[in-house]
Design an enzyme around this catalytic site. Structure first.
Site, PDB file in Angstrom:
ATOM      1  N   ASP A 236      11.754  63.017  -3.250  1.00 37.27           N
ATOM      2  CA  ASP A 236      11.354  62.654  -4.615  1.00 37.27           C
ATOM      3  C   ASP A 236      10.314  63.634  -5.165  1.00 37.27           C
ATOM      4  O   ASP A 236      10.390  64.048  -6.326  1.00 37.27           O
ATOM      5  CB  ASP A 236      10.740  61.244  -4.631  1.00 37.27           C
ATOM      6  CG  ASP A 236      11.777  60.136  -4.582  1.00 37.27           C
ATOM      7  OD1 ASP A 236      12.958  60.385  -4.906  1.00 37.27           O
ATOM      8  OD2 ASP A 236      11.394  58.994  -4.227  1.00 37.27           O
ATOM      9  N   HIS A 260       6.262  58.353  -8.386  1.00 39.19           N
ATOM     10  CA  HIS A 260       6.711  59.185  -9.509  1.00 39.19           C
ATOM     11  C   HIS A 260       5.618  59.425 -10.556  1.00 39.19           C
ATOM     12  O   HIS A 260       5.470  60.527 -11.059  1.00 39.19           O
ATOM     13  CB  HIS A 260       7.943  58.567 -10.164  1.00 39.19           C
ATOM     14  CG  HIS A 260       9.113  58.533  -9.232  1.00 39.19           C
ATOM     15  ND1 HIS A 260       9.664  59.671  -8.689  1.00 39.19           N
ATOM     16  CD2 HIS A 260       9.817  57.505  -8.709  1.00 39.19           C
ATOM     17  CE1 HIS A 260      10.651  59.345  -7.886  1.00 39.19           C
ATOM     18  NE2 HIS A 260      10.767  58.031  -7.874  1.00 39.19           N
TER      19      HIS A 260
HETATM   20 ZN    ZN Z   1      14.039  58.573  -4.653  1.00 40.54          ZN
END
Ligand code: ZN
Length: 274
Positions: A236, A260
């Protein structure tokens, strides 16, 4: 290092993990100098450039938008591109969210490789790191230190959990190692969170084929790596760091707990340090 795109158009189909909507995603060659997404299902929609300044939401995924279109959960696709050193790509989607495939970035990376990587006769724009920088938000911390290669150390913790209390992994980025060590690591979620996510309109496309569900006493499917969770967190982060719009120069990034929202904030910080 030269810029890179693909030679041949590649398409994948499937369902988005959060929206649950079907989507066809197409990778197209370009020499435009950046990665962009375009919603082909929205009339007159403009391309959305993969840059941190275009991020519209970071709730359980990274979304980017312009004035008339949004694409959700772009981090795995961007991770595959970044992991393979692709700098130039047009990504067409006929729905709001890329198909989640198996929950990892390997299907995208394989499709890009099947499209044959193609060097562009232009030098890639490198984002250098001259001095150590750091960023913190609560318990979440990031540091980037000058180094001879590009590597990430990630510390993932779920305090008190019997199976995944602490995972730590250091990864030095090369396309070959990305394909082997990072790309196969799948999306995961905790059993106790699934009802909450679905009540909030998320994880509608999640199932046993595209998400590892972590229970107190085991995993819903056999793991691909003992430390698959921390490897997915690195996957990610590699995706979110592509939102700098550049190729990251040699540096050692260390991250504790990040997600994130903070990945994107750190990408902005890396961009602003020069
Ligand atoms: Zn992910």
């Amino acid at each position: 290092m030269k810029r890179k795109t693909i030679k041949n158009i590649q398409t994948l189909n499937g369902v988005g993990i959060h929206t649950g909507q079907n989507c066809s995603i197409t990778f197209k060659p370009t020499t435009q100098g950046y990665i962009s997404f375009i919603r082909t299902d929205i009339a007159n929609s403009e391309p959305i450039i993969a840059l941190a300044q275009n991020v519209s939401s970071t709730l359980r995924g990274t979304n980017i938008a312009n004035k008339n279109a949004e694409v959700h959960t772009i981090e795995h696709v961007l991770s595959a591109a970044n992991g393979l050193g692709i700098t130039d790509l047009i990504i067409e989607m006929d729905g709001p969210e890329p198909p989640i495939m198996d929950g990892s970035s390997l299907p995208y990376a394989k499709a890009m490789l099947e499209g044959e990587l193609n060097e562009i006769d232009e030098i890639a724009e490198i984002l250098p790191l001259n001095n150590e920088i750091s960023f913190a938000e609560g318990d979440i911390t990031y540091t980037a230190k000058p180094c001879e290669e590009f590597k990430i150390t990630f510390v993932y913790e779920r305090k008190g959990h019997p199976l995944v209390a602490h995972q730590e992994y250091t990864f030095t980025l090369t396309p070959e190692d990305y394909l082997r060590e990072i790309a196969p690591a799948r999306t995961f979620g905790f059993e106790e969170e699934i009802a909450y996510l679905q009540a909030n309109g998320l994880a509608k496309g999640g199932n046993l084929e595209n998400c590892v569900v972590i229970k107190k006493d085991g995993f819903s499917v056999p793991l691909r790596f003992d430390n698959e969770m921390v490897r997915h967190k690195i996957l990610d982060l590699i995706g979110d760091l592509k939102l700098t719009g550049k190729v990251l120069g040699p540096m050692h990034i260390t991250c504790h707990f990040g997600g994130h929202k903070t990945n994107v904030a750190f990408a902005k910080k890396l961009t602003e340090q020069i």
